[in-house]
Design a protein around this motif. Structure first.
Motif, PDB file in Angstrom:
ATOM      1  N   LEU A   9       0.866  -1.173   0.000  1.00  0.00           N
ATOM      2  CA  LEU A   9       0.000   0.000   0.000  1.00  0.00           C
ATOM      3  C   LEU A   9       0.903   1.224   0.000  1.00  0.00           C
ATOM      4  N   LEU A  10       0.779   2.031  -1.034  1.00  0.00           N
ATOM      5  CA  LEU A  10       1.697   3.142  -1.247  1.00  0.00           C
ATOM      6  C   LEU A  10       0.954   4.469  -1.264  1.00  0.00           C
ATOM      7  N   SER A  11       1.567   5.488  -0.678  1.00  0.00           N
ATOM      8  CA  SER A  11       1.055   6.856  -0.752  1.00  0.00           C
ATOM      9  C   SER A  11       2.192   7.790  -1.126  1.00  0.00           C
ATOM     10  N   TYR A  12       1.870   8.840  -1.874  1.00  0.00           N
ATOM     11  CA  TYR A  12       2.858   9.829  -2.329  1.00  0.00           C
ATOM     12  C   TYR A  12       2.231  11.206  -2.121  1.00  0.00           C
ATOM     13  N   GLY A  13       2.875  12.058  -1.325  1.00  0.00           N
ATOM     14  CA  GLY A  13       2.277  13.363  -1.081  1.00  0.00           C
ATOM     15  C   GLY A  13       3.164  14.299  -0.288  1.00  0.00           C
ATOM     16  N   PRO A  14       2.673  15.504   0.023  1.00  0.00           N
ATOM     17  CA  PRO A  14       3.530  16.593   0.496  1.00  0.00           C
ATOM     18  C   PRO A  14       3.567  16.829   1.994  1.00  0.00           C
ATOM     19  N   TYR A  15       2.886  16.013   2.808  1.00  0.00           N
ATOM     20  CA  TYR A  15       2.700  16.399   4.212  1.00  0.00           C
ATOM     21  C   TYR A  15       3.788  15.913   5.162  1.00  0.00           C
ATOM     22  N   ALA A  16       4.884  15.358   4.637  1.00  0.00           N
ATOM     23  CA  ALA A  16       6.070  14.979   5.408  1.00  0.00           C
ATOM     24  C   ALA A  16       5.851  13.684   6.183  1.00  0.00           C
ATOM     25  N   LYS A  17       6.462  12.629   5.693  1.00  0.00           N
ATOM     26  CA  LYS A  17       6.301  11.296   6.267  1.00  0.00           C
ATOM     27  C   LYS A  17       6.785  11.190   7.706  1.00  0.00           C
ATOM     28  N   GLY A  18       7.665  12.097   8.134  1.00  0.00           N
ATOM     29  CA  GLY A  18       8.194  12.036   9.489  1.00  0.00           C
ATOM     30  C   GLY A  18       7.462  12.896  10.493  1.00  0.00           C
ATOM     31  N   LEU A  19       6.370  13.541  10.064  1.00  0.00           N
ATOM     32  CA  LEU A  19       5.620  14.430  10.952  1.00  0.00           C
ATOM     33  C   LEU A  19       4.421  13.680  11.517  1.00  0.00           C
ATOM     34  N   PRO A  20       4.393  13.391  12.814  1.00  0.00           N
ATOM     35  CA  PRO A  20       3.247  12.674  13.389  1.00  0.00           C
ATOM     36  C   PRO A  20       1.948  13.462  13.246  1.00  0.00           C
ATOM     37  N   PHE A  21       0.876  12.733  13.025  1.00  0.00           N
ATOM     38  CA  PHE A  21      -0.467  13.319  12.952  1.00  0.00           C
ATOM     39  C   PHE A  21      -0.692  14.243  14.154  1.00  0.00           C
ATOM     40  N   GLN A  22      -0.359  13.769  15.336  1.00  0.00           N
ATOM     41  CA  GLN A  22      -0.642  14.500  16.568  1.00  0.00           C
ATOM     42  C   GLN A  22       0.105  15.831  16.642  1.00  0.00           C
ATOM     43  N   VAL A  23       1.266  15.893  16.002  1.00  0.00           N
ATOM     44  CA  VAL A  23       2.089  17.106  16.032  1.00  0.00           C
ATOM     45  C   VAL A  23       1.670  18.087  14.941  1.00  0.00           C
ATOM     46  N   GLY A  24       1.455  17.580  13.751  1.00  0.00           N
ATOM     47  CA  GLY A  24       1.121  18.460  12.637  1.00  0.00           C
ATOM     48  C   GLY A  24      -0.306  18.948  12.633  1.00  0.00           C
ATOM     49  N   TYR A  25      -1.236  18.134  13.165  1.00  0.00           N
ATOM     50  CA  TYR A  25      -2.666  18.447  13.098  1.00  0.00           C
ATOM     51  C   TYR A  25      -3.315  18.148  14.446  1.00  0.00           C
ATOM     52  N   PRO A  26      -2.919  18.877  15.481  1.00  0.00           N
ATOM     53  CA  PRO A  26      -3.346  18.515  16.836  1.00  0.00           C
ATOM     54  C   PRO A  26      -4.846  18.611  17.071  1.00  0.00           C
ATOM     55  N   THR A  27      -5.518  19.641  16.525  1.00  0.00           N
ATOM     56  CA  THR A  27      -6.959  19.751  16.785  1.00  0.00           C
ATOM     57  C   THR A  27      -7.728  18.629  16.095  1.00  0.00           C
ATOM     58  N   ALA A  28      -7.320  18.261  14.889  1.00  0.00           N
ATOM     59  CA  ALA A  28      -7.971  17.153  14.190  1.00  0.00           C
ATOM     60  C   ALA A  28      -7.724  15.838  14.929  1.00  0.00           C
ATOM     61  N   TRP A  29      -6.493  15.644  15.409  1.00  0.00           N
ATOM     62  CA  TRP A  29      -6.185  14.409  16.124  1.00  0.00           C
ATOM     63  C   TRP A  29      -6.969  14.302  17.424  1.00  0.00           C
ATOM     64  N   GLU A  30      -7.114  15.404  18.128  1.00  0.00           N
ATOM     65  CA  GLU A  30      -7.844  15.375  19.393  1.00  0.00           C
ATOM     66  C   GLU A  30      -9.289  14.973  19.179  1.00  0.00           C
ATOM     67  N   SER A  31      -9.925  15.521  18.145  1.00  0.00           N
ATOM     68  CA  SER A  31     -11.328  15.152  17.900  1.00  0.00           C
ATOM     69  C   SER A  31     -11.431  13.724  17.379  1.00  0.00           C
ATOM     70  N   LEU A  32     -10.502  13.318  16.551  1.00  0.00           N
ATOM     71  CA  LEU A  32     -10.534  11.963  15.991  1.00  0.00           C
ATOM     72  C   LEU A  32     -10.349  10.913  17.081  1.00  0.00           C
ATOM     73  N   SER A  33      -9.284  11.037  17.846  1.00  0.00           N
ATOM     74  CA  SER A  33      -8.990  10.020  18.860  1.00  0.00           C
ATOM     75  C   SER A  33      -9.940  10.094  20.041  1.00  0.00           C
ATOM     76  N   GLY A  34     -10.444  11.305  20.355  1.00  0.00           N
ATOM     77  CA  GLY A  34     -11.353  11.447  21.474  1.00  0.00           C
ATOM     78  C   GLY A  34     -12.752  10.952  21.189  1.00  0.00           C
ATOM     79  N   ASP A  35     -13.247  11.243  19.975  1.00  0.00           N
ATOM     80  CA  ASP A  35     -14.621  10.873  19.623  1.00  0.00           C
ATOM     81  C   ASP A  35     -14.733   9.459  19.072  1.00  0.00           C
TER      82      ASP A  35
END
Length: 583
Positions: free
Chosen positions: A47-73
């Motif tokens: 399963l392959l993905s190619y894109g610009p959002y930086a493979k080494g940037l954790p979801f929780q660090v780059g998109y904290p508000t989205a992660w909080e709602s996703l993991s919390g709800d």
């Protein structure tokens, strides 16, 4: 078996991980990828993905508000995973590697740890993506079968790469990904969306290759997320296109936009297209159009709700993807090939959803109902036999027509369109349509949109000078405009225009009122007291999310202030076409 070269190799959390593998492009540029493999040596589908959002940037660090709602709800998202390898809009390796998949994440040219010039969705990017697919198919840990997967950007570029038919590509899962860069993404009805310019500042410049020591650090590897080089601001600017300015310089659907839209008819690979009812402004239309137009003999459409970053990660979405890929990448006889072509989560107020299968889109059982606008009652009527009349709106004033409430539930599922007869006192005008719902007490009911938590049911847009239809592609319920030229607009002249309203789904409960608002600017929820702000968007969420049409060059003050008249009755029977379903 020769092992793939990598910057760091380790075994942890039940996976063999190859950090910073180099994939060399035909022009010699090295792209950086991370590979996650099962511990047991062998060959696995990829399963392959190619894109610009930086493979080494954790979801929780780059998109904290989205992660909080996703993991919390949605606790199922984090269940069974450390979440340490979660990235924005791509699969969680800890949820997929145990099922016997190799996961490959590639930083696109100019982003993350891949050097080069950033030019989003360009032919160069597509060529890179094709090369990455073929590279993955050739690796010693690969079965030679590659599937592509991802949300948004990671879905949009799949339409492009699938149309190129790279060797090894065996299935594509496009989750909330636009397929027509002009109509779905950059210009709605010919009106410029300022989303991309703001997105570029908030989500791309912050992960550009060359930020080096000024950028974030991967908490697992200790590597700089944005490369080992630290470039000056001038050097960074020289290594990227000015995306917002470039889009603004292409106001019509030209070759630049064509290059950034896949030739859907060329796609042959098995396809799963998943759209979001709340995706007005970017992805919803593209998933439906991609499904309809793709040349694949085996293709499926799934439609859901909730936020843009939610369903892909929940058990519901992941199990759908797993069944799809198991069938086409592993050859598992799990009944997927006997699955109906269309599956929907039918939406009701309160974020309630009911699963339904269908044989086609639009749904074959649709009872199309054309209702005319009554300017005196401000209602939809079967036929307006009153004296001809009109209503007027301007940028700051809008008009709302309502469908009278009934004592039974009513379902609207499918594409919506409007045929309007309009005139203006200006040299052009922008028409904004919003489909809305009101409860028996008159309070507006909104929904969790793909981005905005208080979104209406659906939206449509049209610039009067862009009214020319592509007659060969249009249907009454899906008018498609050519956008190849602008037509003259004379003050006072009445023009017949067809407005495409993006596909939608809503069960209107007994006593509730469906309404369509016609205005001259973006919808804002009038009852919203505290607009939500998010870490990855500039504007507050007031109903349209970040998909606004407020560029001062594209929409000068005179355009916003233009007075527009909608003519009704007589020879000018303005109307809306609704897709009704039996309940």
């Amino acid at each position: 078996m020769t092992e793939t070269a990598a910057r760091i190799k380790e075994v942890r959390d039940g996976m063999r991980i190859l950090w910073d593998v180099t994939i060399t492009m035909d022009d010699g540029l090295p792209l950086a990828a991370d590979v996650f493999l099962p511990e047991e040596p062998g060959r696995y589908p990829v399963l392959l993905s190619y894109g610009p959002y930086a493979k080494g940037l954790p979801f929780q660090v780059g998109y904290p508000t989205a992660w909080e709602s996703l993991s919390g709800d949605h606790p199922d998202v984090a269940a069974g995973s450390s979440c340490a390898y979660q990235n924005w809009e791509v699969v969680d390796p800890e949820k997929w590697v145990p099922h016997g998949y190799a996961i490959v994440r590639v930083d696109s040219r100019g982003c993350g740890r891949s050097p080069g010039y950033i030019d989003h969705f360009s032919a160069r990017e597509t060529k890179d993506f094709v090369a990455c697919v073929e590279w993955a198919a050739d690796q010693p840990w690969s079965t030679g079968k590659v599937g592509t997967s991802g949300v948004s950007y990671f879905g949009m570029n799949q339409w492009q790469v699938a149309a190129e038919r790279p060797r090894g590509l065996a299935a594509v899962c496009i989750w909330e990904g636009a397929s027509d860069f002009y109509r779905d993404a950059s210009h709605h009805g010919g009106i410029l969306s300022t989303f991309w310019e703001h997105w570029y500042d908030k989500q791309i410049k912050v992960v550009q290759y060359g930020l080096g020591d000024r950028g974030p650090v991967n908490p697992i590897t200790g590597l700089n997320v944005c490369g080992d080089e630290t470039l000056s601001e001038e050097e960074l600017a020289a290594n990227r296109c000015d995306f917002g300015t470039v889009i603004r310089s292409h106001p019509l659907l030209d070759d630049w936009h064509g290059e950034r839209s896949g030739v859907l008819e060329n796609i042959e690979v098995p396809l799963l297209s998943a759209g979001n009812w709340g995706g007005s402004g970017l992805h919803l239309r593209g998933n439906v159009e991609g499904f309809l137009r793709a040349g694949s003999a085996q293709k499926w459409l799934e439609m859901h709700g909730l936020e843009h970053w939610t369903t892909y990660y929940t058990d519901y979405g992941r199990q759908i993807q797993l069944a799809f890929f198991d069938h086409f990448l592993k050859g598992v006889d799990n009944g997927w090939d006997r699955r109906p072509p269309v599956s929907l989560l039918v939406r009701s107020p309160g974020e309630a959803y009911e699963e339904r299968a269908a044989s086609a889109w639009p749904l074959p059982e649709t009872a199309w109902r054309r209702l005319e606008l009554d300017p005196d009652l401000l209602q939809f009527v079967e036929q307006n036999d009153a004296e001809p009349g009109s209503v007027e709106f301007s940028g700051g004033r809008e008009v709302t027509f309502r469908l009278p409430a009934t004592d039974a539930d009513r379902e609207i599922t499918g594409p919506v369109s409007a045929k309007l007869f309009v005139s203006t006192d200006s040299d052009d005008a922008d028409v904004f349509l919003t489909v809305r719902l009101f409860d028996p007490g008159g309070k507006e009911v909104t929904f969790a949109g793909a981005v905005d938590p208080n979104a209406p049911i659906s939206m449509g847009w049209l610039r009067l000078s862009h009214r020319e239809l592509d007659e060969s592609a249009s249907t009454p319920w899906r008018p498609i405009h050519s956008h190849s030229r602008t037509l003259p607009v004379e003050a006072g002249e009445v023009y017949e225009v067809d407005v495409e309203v993006w596909p939608t789904c809503i069960v209107v409960p007994a006593g509730y009122t469906l309404a369509v608002t016609i205005g001259g600017r973006d919808y804002e929820n009038p009852e919203l007291e505290d607009a939500v702000t998010m870490s990855n968007f500039k504007n507050a969420m007031k109903g349209c999310g970040p998909f606004l049409h407020d560029d001062p060059v594209d929409r000068p003050q005179r355009r916003d202030a233009a007075r527009v008249r909608v003519h009704c009755g007589g020879d000018h029977r303005s109307s809306v076409l609704l897709p009704l379903q039996e309940r």
